[in-house]
Write a protein that holds these residues in place. Structure first.
Motif, short mmCIF file in Angstrom:
data_model
loop_
_atom_site.label_atom_id
_atom_site.label_comp_id
_atom_site.label_asym_id
_atom_site.label_seq_id
_atom_site.Cartn_x
_atom_site.Cartn_y
_atom_site.Cartn_z
N VAL A 82 0.85 -1.18 0.00
CA VAL A 82 0.00 0.00 0.00
C VAL A 82 0.89 1.24 0.00
CG1 VAL A 82 -1.78 1.30 1.21
CG2 VAL A 82 -1.83 -1.21 1.24
N GLU A 83 0.79 2.03 -1.06
CA GLU A 83 1.57 3.25 -1.18
C GLU A 83 0.82 4.44 -0.57
OE1 GLU A 83 2.12 1.11 -5.28
OE2 GLU A 83 0.48 1.53 -3.87
N SER A 84 1.60 5.43 -0.19
CA SER A 84 1.03 6.69 0.30
C SER A 84 2.05 7.80 0.10
CB SER A 84 0.65 6.57 1.78
OG SER A 84 1.79 6.29 2.56
N GLY A 85 1.56 9.04 0.17
CA GLY A 85 2.47 10.17 0.17
C GLY A 85 2.63 10.91 -1.13
N VAL A 140 7.41 9.38 -0.78
CA VAL A 140 6.35 8.39 -0.85
C VAL A 140 6.77 7.16 -0.05
CG1 VAL A 140 5.38 9.18 -3.03
CG2 VAL A 140 7.23 7.53 -3.06
N SER A 141 5.77 6.49 0.49
CA SER A 141 6.02 5.33 1.33
C SER A 141 5.23 4.14 0.81
CB SER A 141 5.59 5.61 2.77
OG SER A 141 6.24 6.74 3.28
N CYS A 142 5.68 2.97 1.21
CA CYS A 142 4.98 1.74 0.84
C CYS A 142 5.05 0.78 2.01
CB CYS A 142 5.61 1.13 -0.40
SG CYS A 142 4.96 -0.49 -0.85
N THR A 191 8.33 -1.30 5.79
CA THR A 191 8.01 -0.12 5.00
C THR A 191 9.24 0.33 4.21
OG1 THR A 191 6.37 0.60 6.62
CG2 THR A 191 7.20 2.26 5.09
N TYR A 207 10.68 3.55 1.75
CA TYR A 207 10.48 4.97 1.50
C TYR A 207 11.24 5.38 0.25
CZ TYR A 207 9.33 4.62 6.47
OH TYR A 207 8.80 4.24 7.68
N CYS A 247 4.71 0.66 -6.01
CA CYS A 247 5.59 -0.15 -5.18
C CYS A 247 5.45 -1.60 -5.62
CB CYS A 247 5.17 0.02 -3.72
SG CYS A 247 6.17 -0.89 -2.53
N THR A 277 0.52 5.56 -6.48
CA THR A 277 0.25 6.88 -5.92
C THR A 277 0.73 7.93 -6.93
OG1 THR A 277 0.55 8.31 -3.98
CG2 THR A 277 2.45 7.00 -4.64
#
Length: 122
Positions: A5-8, A20-22, A77, A79, A95, A116
């Motif tokens: 799950v990616e975010s950022g 961005v993070s995963c 995680t 980054y 990711c 993302t």
């Protein structure tokens, strides 16, 4: 299998930075090679960077010196710190994960996040 799950992602001006993070889930996620690919509109998905479970990295030439990948195995995680962003970095960033070494082709990666969006304005 690993769930990712990616975010950022977001919008940033040229020259700016974004991270961005995963988050990876699964019993053995910390042992996987994790990577980032990106896909711009009308273009094929391309390799950006990968990192093995013990921290070995490989970067695409287009991002070398500007992007930095890191991982926290305790948090499962990875980054991606992106500096000196350019409009051509605009893409959906995905990711991905696989066992074994880093590959730069999409076919070698069985597990993918939903992506993302990163948009760099000029």
């Amino acid at each position: 299998q690993v769930q990712l799950v990616e975010s950022g992602g977001g919008l940033v001006q040229a020259g700016g930075s974004l991270r961005v993070s995963c988050a990876a889930s699964g019993r053995t996620a910390s042992t996987y090679t994790l990577g980032w690919f990106r896909q711009a509109p009308g273009k094929e998905r391309e390799f950006v960077v990968g990192i093995t479970w013990n921290g070995e990295t490989h970067y695409a030439d287009s991002v070398k010196g500007r992007f930095t990948i890191s991982r926290d195995n305790a948090k499962n995680t990875v980054y991606l710190q992106m500096n000196s962003l350019k409009p051509e970095d605009t893409a959906v960033y995905y990711c991905t994960a696989r066992r074994g070494r880093i590959w730069t082709t999409t076919l070698e990666y069985p597990d993918w996040g939903q992506g993302t969006q990163v948009t760099v304005s000029s």
